[in-house]
Design an enzyme around this catalytic site. Structure first.
Site, PDB file in Angstrom:
ATOM      1  N   HIS A 370       0.904  -1.293   0.097  1.00 45.46           N
ATOM      2  CA  HIS A 370       0.174   0.036  -0.085  1.00 45.46           C
ATOM      3  C   HIS A 370       1.328   1.280   0.208  1.00 45.46           C
ATOM      4  O   HIS A 370       0.014   2.386   0.141  1.00 45.46           O
ATOM      5  CB  HIS A 370      -0.717  -0.088   1.819  1.00 45.46           C
ATOM      6  N   LYS A 561      -9.196  13.096   4.782  1.00 48.60           N
ATOM      7  CA  LYS A 561      -7.870  12.310   4.412  1.00 48.60           C
ATOM      8  C   LYS A 561      -7.228  11.945   6.079  1.00 48.60           C
ATOM      9  O   LYS A 561      -6.569  13.359   6.421  1.00 48.60           O
ATOM     10  CB  LYS A 561      -7.194  12.256   3.254  1.00 48.60           C
ATOM     11  N   ARG A 562      -6.261  11.752   6.332  1.00 51.10           N
ATOM     12  CA  ARG A 562      -4.922  11.926   7.272  1.00 51.10           C
ATOM     13  C   ARG A 562      -4.877  12.808   6.997  1.00 51.10           C
ATOM     14  O   ARG A 562      -3.862  12.974   6.109  1.00 51.10           O
ATOM     15  CB  ARG A 562      -4.337  10.544   7.397  1.00 51.10           C
ATOM     16  N   LYS A 567       0.753  14.109   1.646  1.00 50.18           N
ATOM     17  CA  LYS A 567      -1.155  14.844   0.556  1.00 50.18           C
ATOM     18  C   LYS A 567      -1.362  15.921   0.897  1.00 50.18           C
ATOM     19  O   LYS A 567      -2.009  16.368   0.181  1.00 50.18           O
ATOM     20  CB  LYS A 567      -1.831  14.025   2.159  1.00 50.18           C
ATOM     21  N   THR A 669      -8.770   6.458  -1.530  1.00 50.74           N
ATOM     22  CA  THR A 669     -10.237   5.487  -1.541  1.00 50.74           C
ATOM     23  C   THR A 669     -10.723   6.140  -1.904  1.00 50.74           C
ATOM     24  O   THR A 669     -12.412   6.619  -2.030  1.00 50.74           O
ATOM     25  CB  THR A 669     -10.007   4.576  -1.171  1.00 50.74           C
ATOM     26  N   LYS A 673     -15.085   7.195  -3.219  1.00 57.64           N
ATOM     27  CA  LYS A 673     -15.989   8.310  -2.591  1.00 57.64           C
ATOM     28  C   LYS A 673     -16.816   8.979  -2.910  1.00 57.64           C
ATOM     29  O   LYS A 673     -18.177   9.225  -2.809  1.00 57.64           O
ATOM     30  CB  LYS A 673     -15.741   7.465  -1.308  1.00 57.64           C
TER      31      LYS A 673
HETATM   32  C1  26Q Z   1       2.934  -0.419  10.309  1.00 55.82           C
HETATM   33  C2  26Q Z   1       3.999  -0.509  11.222  1.00 55.82           C
HETATM   34  C3  26Q Z   1       3.966   0.425  12.982  1.00 55.82           C
HETATM   35  C4  26Q Z   1       2.499   1.117  13.229  1.00 55.82           C
HETATM   36  C5  26Q Z   1       1.724   0.784  11.900  1.00 55.82           C
HETATM   37  C6  26Q Z   1       2.239   0.189  10.956  1.00 55.82           C
HETATM   38  C7  26Q Z   1       1.382   1.684   9.803  1.00 55.82           C
HETATM   39  C8  26Q Z   1      -0.419   1.589  10.281  1.00 55.82           C
HETATM   40  C9  26Q Z   1      -1.578   1.160   9.147  1.00 55.82           C
HETATM   41  C10 26Q Z   1       1.607   1.695   9.022  1.00 55.82           C
HETATM   42  C11 26Q Z   1       0.266   1.985   7.348  1.00 55.82           C
HETATM   43  C12 26Q Z   1      -1.109   2.088   7.707  1.00 55.82           C
HETATM   44  C13 26Q Z   1      -1.578   2.179   6.598  1.00 55.82           C
HETATM   45  C14 26Q Z   1      -1.741   2.289   5.440  1.00 55.82           C
HETATM   46  C15 26Q Z   1      -2.772   2.974   4.780  1.00 55.82           C
HETATM   47  O1  26Q Z   1      -3.448   3.582   4.673  1.00 55.82           O
HETATM   48  N1  26Q Z   1      -2.319   3.714   2.837  1.00 55.82           N
HETATM   49  C16 26Q Z   1      -3.311   3.176   2.294  1.00 55.82           C
HETATM   50  O2  26Q Z   1      -3.929   1.846   1.993  1.00 55.82           O
HETATM   51  C17 26Q Z   1      -5.055   2.825   0.387  1.00 55.82           C
HETATM   52  C18 26Q Z   1      -5.421   1.641   0.668  1.00 55.82           C
HETATM   53  O3  26Q Z   1      -4.936   0.592  -0.989  1.00 55.82           O
HETATM   54  C19 26Q Z   1      -4.716   3.737  -0.353  1.00 55.82           C
HETATM   55  O4  26Q Z   1      -5.490   4.300  -1.007  1.00 55.82           O
HETATM   56  C20 26Q Z   1      -3.602   4.841   0.033  1.00 55.82           C
HETATM   57  O5  26Q Z   1      -2.939   5.527  -1.005  1.00 55.82           O
HETATM   58  C21 26Q Z   1      -3.242   4.888   1.450  1.00 55.82           C
HETATM   59  O6  26Q Z   1      -2.385   5.375   2.024  1.00 55.82           O
END
Ligand code: 26Q
Length: 826
Positions: A370, A561-562, A567, A669, A673
């Site tokens: 991702h 978004k975050r 971003k 995503t 939406k």
């Molecule tokens: C990793 C290690 C330790 C703690 C937390 C994490 C962690 C947690 C969540 C790393 C990444 C995430 C989330 C990532 C994320 O939401 N990525 C998004 O995924 C979407 C679905 O595929 C994409 O549409 C977005 O572009 C992407 O940023």
């Protein structure tokens, strides 16, 4: 696992879905389940009674589904994810089982307002953002498409933190979502697996003299299952989401007897139950915390034990056939330890030889990437593994050894290549690269949008693409139309269905039938009045919550978004400031009134993201209180972006901001939406924006800024943000206001770090390079908004051409190209 008891007499009630049966169940539930007298019942009591009434109507389908899976033992998909961002389940459940209308009527007749009850439910916010919400959309599609599937994850006691804004700053509050109970989950006290940590490995020869490994002297934590039914839309299939909670093992109590140290035993019991306490709120930078790795292994170990237990329950199944019955998808590298765990189970416990075990493992697993951001790629210190997963460390070394040998045969003499692809990073400290482990251990790895997948092949996975050219495939993301159109926007859904029928709900490509209506003035009118009504609802919400009055006739410009540098919420703010300057200095001929709405959470440890939130609030304070603005501009930061808030904001958007630096947003995503709800997009050629534009047509999509190639070239040739600063006086004017504290009269240096980031520190995400193009594209958008018919026409075309971005299409692609699973109707 306990033994079953056989009963003689048993039949289902087959609860009715008519208004009278619902009312009957509601009073039963209130009395016998909630235990309240209707005269003293609160909204929460009625919500609980309602939830039970809905839930009861899913049970028979759920049990039928599980029974049919058990009888027919089809190949199943297991979606392993540290995150499931489900949101609320009350409305979704009613919609999917066809209860919504009669339920609403039943409540109406009893004098209860369904809207009030909906607000009682806490979100299940067991995810950070896109990746977690994608997992939730996938579960909805898997059930709707009748695919035998299970979601596996962690039942966090505390989900994503609640964001409050105090004095413009983000303050995090714990999300105690289970405080009043969770009516959708079923605790399965008997489904309990031990998960081992620590200890040491002993080697011993078996009867045939083969070396075997025992992992001994471990400390154990128990994983207990909590099950939530996931009904499909308009089908009987109801799959299971199984979330694991950590429970102390009995060992802790025994310790107390043995050592007589009661307090210590209870302390350790507590510590072991901490494993499933809280979701890590970082969505990009990895936390590096030991507890996080423990969470990963905890849920992976429990899930694989459960999967193998289910597989071997069928006496016809032999270990060789595992890939014919089991497909496991890893949602990012968070569950990647599963590759080593599967090898351990097959080799150490089932006594498979290494080569067979490896063949089975790679056929079973696949991995979704991702992100391309280097700071987001997970690595764990070898030392940490040594401490609590010593056997896994050995296995990873062994996997790496075989892999490196394979690569050195393919590309003899290329030592640099071996270093680059090794699962073990050597410098500056020894670490395990989870993306490499996941890639080597899978038969397919996928990106989440076409551009992202191509960039995977040409950048971070270029070496792996040479080694395994067939492994990397694309699965463009999608969102579930049940939540993001039918539920989010009942008014628009009704309007659509009145013209083309209801089949679009499960075949979103049918929205194309709306295309001719884009030219129809009456339809444009109807479409615009739905949009206006959603804008009025949001305006009311904002006024109640924040005391800010916004005008629903203004253009609602939305970025949700975050909060992250890549971003580029800061670029949005630079536009807001520029617009403010143009208005107050009368530089606009025919101004269009706008309301800029921004919402999103910053990771608690991400200082820059938090500064951006404070800046947005500071700029909002000035703009919203300056009479010179004359109602032409408002800026609103909406606190606590969540699934429930998204459902209020997205249908009200006219304009969707998808403005990441090209090459940084894997897919997005929210972009889908918003467009599905009739917002026009202003965006870069990044992630899924590229494919959205291809679908809706370039005339109906506002692209600006550098593309990925231009970004690469500009960076290679040496990017100097000062050139843009000096070359564009409006940009300089806006930036100088940050530098000089225009928006922070109480502390004029407050925004300097952000100014510095965009200038001295090199502006890594190229905001200044894209500024001029962004501003002029915003001008085109104003021009279009002046022509409301033309705007509506384009917005309708966006809705009509969003069919590709249903998660049903995505899941069908996964099912055929990666999992090789077939639907099974219950
Ligand atoms: C990793 C290690 C330790 C703690 C937390 C994490 C962690 C947690 C969540 C790393 C990444 C995430 C989330 C990532 C994320 O939401 N990525 C998004 O995924 C979407 C679905 O595929 C994409 O549409 C977005 O572009 C992407 O940023």
């Amino acid at each position: 696992m306990k033994k079953n008891i056989t009963v003689q007499k048993f039949k289902y009630s087959h609860l009715g879905k008519d208004v009278a049966s619902i009312q009957h169940s509601l009073s039963d539930s209130l009395t016998y389940t909630v235990g309240k007298d209707p005269r003293t019942s609160t909204a929460r009591d009625w919500f609980n009674a309602s939830a039970h009434t809905v839930r009861n109507r899913m049970m028979e389908n759920w049990m039928d589904t599980m029974r049919s899976y058990q009888r027919k033992d089809p190949k199943r998909v297991y979606y392993l994810s540290l995150e499931f961002l489900i949101g609320r389940l009350f409305t979704s459940s009613m919609i999917n089982v066809g209860l919504y209308e009669p339920f609403k009527q039943a409540l109406d007749e009893m004098g209860l307002d369904i809207e009030k009850l909906k607000e009682v439910e806490n979100d299940a916010a067991l995810g950070n953002g896109g990746l977690g919400r994608l997992a939730a959309c996938f579960l909805d599609s898997l059930s709707t498409l009748d695919i035998p599937a299970y979601g596996y994850g962690i039942r966090y006691e505390y989900g994503m933190f609640n964001q409050q804004i105090e004095n413009g700053y983000q303050v995090e509050h714990p999300d105690n979502w289970l405080r009043y109970g969770n009516p959708w989950e079923f605790p399965r006290g008997e489904i309990l697996f031990p998960v081992h940590f620590g200890g040491r490995v002993v080697e011993y020869p078996d009867e045939e003299g083969k070396i075997r490994h025992h992992w001994v002297d471990t400390s154990d934590v128990m994983a207990m299952a909590y099950d939530t039914p996931i009904p499909g839309y308009g089908t009987n299939t109801t799959n299971n989401m199984r979330l694991w909670a950590a429970k102390a093992s009995r060992d802790f109590e025994l310790q107390y007897f043995n050592e007589g140290n009661y307090i210590k035993a209870v302390e350790e019991k507590n510590a072991s139950e901490n494993l499933s306490k809280v979701l890590y709120p970082n969505d990009t930078t990895t936390s590096g915390k030991e507890l996080r790795l423990k969470q990963q292994y905890f849920f992976v170990s429990a899930s694989l034990q459960d999967i193998l237990h289910r597989f071997f329950r069928n006496p016809d199944n032999q270990v060789e056939n595992l890939p014919d019955k089991v497909a496991i998808q890893m949602n990012d590298t968070h569950p990647a330890i599963a590759v080593a765990e599967m090898m351990r189970l097959l080799v150490d416990l089932h006594h498979c030889d290494w080569d067979l075990a490896w063949k089975l493992t790679t056929r079973i697993f696949s991995y979704t990437n991702h992100t391309l951001l280097p700071e987001a790629l997970e690595t764990w210190p070898v030392a940490m593994f040594e401490r609590f997963l010593p056997r896994h460390l050995q296995i990873i070394y062994e996997i790496n050894h075989h892999f490196i040998r394979h690569v050195s045969h393919m590309f003899p003499g290329d030592m640099e290549l071996l270093k680059r692809v090794s699962i073990i990073q050597e410098e500056p400290e020894k670490r395990i690269r989870m993306a490499h482990l996941a890639t080597v251990g899978s038969h397919k790895i996928n990106g989440v949008a076409r551009l992202h997948t191509e960039l995977m092949k040409s950048t971070i996975f270029a070496d792996f693409y040479r080694i395994f050219p067939e492994k990397i495939v694309n699965m463009t993301n999608g969102v579930t139309p049940r939540l993001w159109l039918l539920q989010a926007n009942g008014e628009l859904s009704s309007l659509i269905s009145s013209k083309i029928g209801q089949d679009w709900i499960t075949d979103l490509s049918l929205l194309r039938k709306l295309e001719p209506l884009a030219e129809n003035a009456a339809f444009q009118q109807a479409f615009s009045s739905v949009k206006l009504s959603k804008k009025m609802l949001l305006a009311e919400c904002i006024e109640n919550q924040l005391g800010i009055k916004i005008d629903p006739s203004t253009l609602f410009d939305v970025q949700v978004k975050r909060i992250h540098e890549y971003k580029r919420q800061l670029l949005n703010v630079l536009h807001a400031i520029t617009r403010y300057n143009r208005i107050r200095h009368n530089r606009l001929e025919n101004p269009v009134a706008r309301t800029i709405i921004i919402s999103g959470k910053a990771a608690p440890g991400y200082a820059t993201a938090k500064r951006i939130i404070k800046l947005i609030n500071d700029v909002a304070e000035v703009i919203n209180n300056d009479p010179a603005v004359r109602g032409l501009l408002k800026l609103v930061f909406l606190p606590n972006y969540s699934v429930s808030n998204a459902l209020r904001i997205i249908p009200a958007a006219d304009l969707s901001e998808q403005i990441s630096t090209a090459g940084t947003e894997a897919s997005g995503t929210g972009n889908m939406k918003l467009a599905l709800n009739g917002a026009l997009t202003i965006g870069t050629l990044d992630g899924a924006n590229v494919e959205m534009r291809e679908e809706v047509g370039e005339d109906n999509f506002f692209i600006f800024g550098l593309n990925t190639d231009e970004v690469t070239t500009l960076r290679r040739d040496g990017y100097n943000p000062w050139d843009y600063y000096h070359g564009n006086w409006e940009l300089r004017e806006a930036l100088d206001m940050l530098r000089d504290g225009f928006f922070a009269p109480d502390d004029p240096t407050r925004h300097q770090p952000l100014f510095d980031l965009l200038t001295q520190q090199g502006d890594h995400y190229l905001l200044l390079a894209d500024y001029a193009s962004y501003i002029s594209t915003q001008e085109q958008i104003d021009a279009l908004y002046r022509n409301q018919q033309e705007w509506a026409r384009k917005a309708i075309l966006n809705v009509a051409r969003m069919g590709k971005f249903s998660s049903d299409r995505t899941i069908n692609e996964y099912a055929r190209q990666i999992w090789q699973v077939e639907p099974l109707k219950t």
